[in-house]
Structures are given as structure tokens and as C-alpha cells.
Design an enzyme around this catalytic site. Structure first.
Site, mmCIF file in Angstrom:
data_model
loop_
_atom_site.group_PDB
_atom_site.id
_atom_site.type_symbol
_atom_site.label_atom_id
_atom_site.label_comp_id
_atom_site.label_asym_id
_atom_site.label_seq_id
_atom_site.Cartn_x
_atom_site.Cartn_y
_atom_site.Cartn_z
ATOM 1 N N GLY A 178 0.823 -1.216 0.000
ATOM 2 C CA GLY A 178 0.000 0.000 0.000
ATOM 3 C C GLY A 178 0.847 1.251 0.000
ATOM 4 N N ALA A 179 1.790 1.305 -0.940
ATOM 5 C CA ALA A 179 2.729 2.445 -0.978
ATOM 6 C C ALA A 179 2.331 3.492 -2.027
ATOM 7 C CB ALA A 179 4.145 1.945 -1.232
ATOM 8 N N PHE A 198 0.351 6.463 4.460
ATOM 9 C CA PHE A 198 1.455 5.982 5.304
ATOM 10 C C PHE A 198 2.495 5.227 4.472
ATOM 11 C CE2 PHE A 198 -1.703 5.215 9.089
ATOM 12 C CZ PHE A 198 -1.883 6.574 9.224
ATOM 13 N N SER A 226 -4.512 0.018 14.355
ATOM 14 C CA SER A 226 -5.232 1.290 14.493
ATOM 15 C C SER A 226 -5.670 1.452 15.940
ATOM 16 C CB SER A 226 -6.484 1.275 13.600
ATOM 17 O OG SER A 226 -7.305 2.400 13.872
ATOM 18 N N TYR A 260 -14.684 -2.638 10.591
ATOM 19 C CA TYR A 260 -13.319 -2.083 10.507
ATOM 20 C C TYR A 260 -12.587 -2.335 11.829
ATOM 21 C CZ TYR A 260 -9.378 1.068 10.031
ATOM 22 O OH TYR A 260 -8.094 1.572 9.982
ATOM 23 N N PRO A 305 -2.030 3.679 14.757
ATOM 24 C CA PRO A 305 -2.218 5.127 14.656
ATOM 25 C C PRO A 305 -3.667 5.540 14.942
ATOM 26 C CG PRO A 305 -1.273 4.197 12.624
ATOM 27 C CD PRO A 305 -1.838 3.071 13.435
#
Ligand code: NDP
Ligand code: 8X3
Length: 253
Positions: A9-10, A14, A140, A153, A183
Site C-alpha cells: 500500500g505504498a 502511510f 489502528s 473495521y 495510529p
């Protein structure tokens, strides 16, 4: 010696900021995502700005056959992965459980949970073989405390927390570190994705306070990754100063 970091997921948020941080610090970077034009743009930027060595892999983490094939296709010199950042993930929808869209549920479970597992299954044997490595799982605050309409989620991020604890035990005898980073709210494309492109709703999530920035998470990953070999941060919750948990904010509205 150059080290190699593999980031899922780049293409945004993040993951992209982490790629930039490590490229700046002379790591070799493997970046992954589904949006091929974005991957190319990030790769070009890393090469131009930091003279970085970059390898791109386009895949959907939900497709286990493709994940395995893509990772196995890495050239030998790129198979010495020192750091894996399991970052690809999303929230899709924000509904009460009785009104939830079951397709949204599938996407979140398949991406945040099963995708993380497929990538780890493909990359971790390379670390085990070399008896060194560091796996980061991006959880998260939603994986520590649940909130209204967070239901599925939150469940996926609680699962990331459980998996991180479990992986750490399985990896213990192989000298591989496992760090879970959790985060709080950060302004990336996260809310735009959760609200399916509704920019107004997405902006609302960050109104009245200063959220985290993607760079804050990238710097945290870098800090944890560069501690001495005998030190491992296991579990780290990081929020903006205006947030105390997934529920409590100090907003000036
Ligand atoms: P972004 O939407 O900015 O980035 C998400 C990244 O995940 C993109 O690069 C996207 O790439 C990738 N991704 C999503 N689905 C897939 C898939 N099926 N296959 C491969 N890649 C995928 O969000 P963030 O940077 O904020 O999110 C990164 C992680 O951090 C997520 O796991 C999220 O849950 C978590 N998080 C985010 C917080 C926030 O407030 N922003 C707070 C706490 C945790 P592409 O679309 O090109 O495939
Ligand atoms: C993403 C942050 O606050 O939407 O994990 O749960 S939040």
C-alpha cells in the site's frame, strides 16, 4: 550495507511516506499497490529525489495466488527482505451493523486481515531462512477501542492486534522482530476511501483539530526499525495530541 524494505500500500498515505523516509535513508525499496500508474509515479519520485533503488510489484493483497506469484517472482537480490511493512488496508463504509453493506465487510476483512496474512506468508519464510527481519503491522486505535459504526473495521484491526501478538511468538525463535503500530486519525486518503469519494464527509473527519500526518507514521516506523538488534518495540499506539483514544478528541469546532 544496503537494507531492503517491502511496503504494501505504498501508492498513498502511510505507505508512500514510509517509502520516502526509507529511500532518503538509503534503503532499497519494494513498493506495492493496485494502482499501477501511482506505483510508477512513486517509483520515479524515489529515484529522482533520493537516487533510490526501487522495485515495484502490482497486486491486490486479497488475491492469494497473485500475491504469492508476485513475491516469488522477485529477483534473487530483492528477496533479502529485511523489513516488511503490512500497511495496505482500508475502511469501507460507516454504517450501523444492521444497515451494513456486506460487500464492504468482505472488502475490509479480505484486505486488512487476509491480505496481511497472504503477504506475511509469502515474505516471512525469506526472513526465517536468514534468521533476521522485522515485520511491522499497521493496526489502528480502532483495534484497541471500538466506536459507533466502526464495527467491522474495528474487528479487522483488533484481529491485526491479535495476529501481531501471535506472530511475535511464532517468530521468536527465528530472531525476527514484530512491531504493531496503531495510529489514530491521520489525514491521508483513508476517509476519502471510507466515504467512497465524498470529499465533504472526508474533510469533516479532520475538522477542528490537527490530525497526524503520514510522515509521523513513517518516522515512527523508521525509529522502531533502527533500534539496536536486541531491542524490539512490540506495540505502539500513536495519536495526535488532540486525540486520546478512538473515541475522545479535543476538537475546536
Ligand atoms: P490510504 O488510503 O492513503 O492508503 C491505503 C493504501 O493501501 C493505498 O496505497 C492502497 O493502494 C492500499 N490498498 C488498499 N487496498 C488494497 C488492496 N486490496 N491491495 C493492495 N493494496 C491496497 O490510507 P492510509 O495510508 O491512511 O492507510 C494505511 C493503513 O493505515 C491502513 O491499513 C489503514 O487501515 C491504517 N490506518 C489509517 C489511519 C488513518 O487515520 N489514516 C489510522 C489508523 C490506521 P491501491 O489503492 O493503489 O491498491
Ligand atoms: C483509522 C482511524 O479513527 O477512523 O484507523 O478509526 S479511525
Amino acid at each position: 550495507m544496503y537494507k531492503t524494505i517491502f511496503i504494501t500500500g505504498a501508492t498513498s498515505g502511510f505507505g508512500k511516506a514510509t517509502a520516502e523516509k526509507f529511500a532518503k535513508e538509503n534503503y532499497r525499496i519494494i513498493i506495492t499497490g493496485r494502482r499501477v500508474e501511482r506505483l510508477k509515479a512513486v517509483s520515479d519520485e524515489l529515484k529522482k529525489n533520493f537516487n533510490a533503488e526501487v522495485f515495484t510489484l502490482e497486486f491486490d493483497v486479497r488475491n492469494k495466488v497473485v500475491v504469492e506469484a508476485a513475491i516469488n517472482s522477485l529477483p534473487e537480490k530483492w528477496k533479502q527482505v529485511d523489513i516488511l511493512v503490512n500497511n495496505a488496508g482500508l475502511a469501507s463504509g460507516f454504517d450501523f451493523i444492521q444497515e451494513g453493506n456486506t460487500d464492504d465487510w468482505d472488502v475490509m476483512i479480505d484486505t486488512n486481515l487476509k491480505g496481511l496474512l497472504y503477504v506475511t506468508r509469502a515474505v516471512s519464510p525469506m526472513m526465517v531462512e536468514r534468521k533476521q527481519g522485522h515485520i511491522f503491522n499497521i493496526g489502528s486505535t480502532a483495534g484497541k477501542v471500538v466506536y459507533e459504526r466502526g464495527n467491522v473495521y474495528c474487528a479487522t484491526k483488533f484481529a491485526v492486534d491479535a495476529l501481531s501478538q501471535s506472530m511475535r511468538i511464532d517468530m521468536l525463535k527465528h530472531n525476527i522482530k514484530v512491531t504493531a503500530i496503531h495510529p489514530g486519525a491521520a489525514e491521508t486518503e483513508f476517509s476519502l476511501v471510507r466515504f467512497k469519494g465524498d470529499e465533504e464527509k472526508a474533510k469533516q473527519a479532520y475538522k477542528g483539530y490537527q490530525p497526524l500526518a503520514a510522515e509521523d507514521i513513517a518516522n515512527t516506523v523508521y525509529y522502531c526499525a533502527t533500534l539496536p538488534p536486541h531491542v524490539c518495540i512490540n506495540d505502539l499506539v500513536i495519536t495526535s495530541t488532540a486525540q486520546a483514544s478512538a473515541i475522545y478528541f479535543n476538537k475546536q469546532l
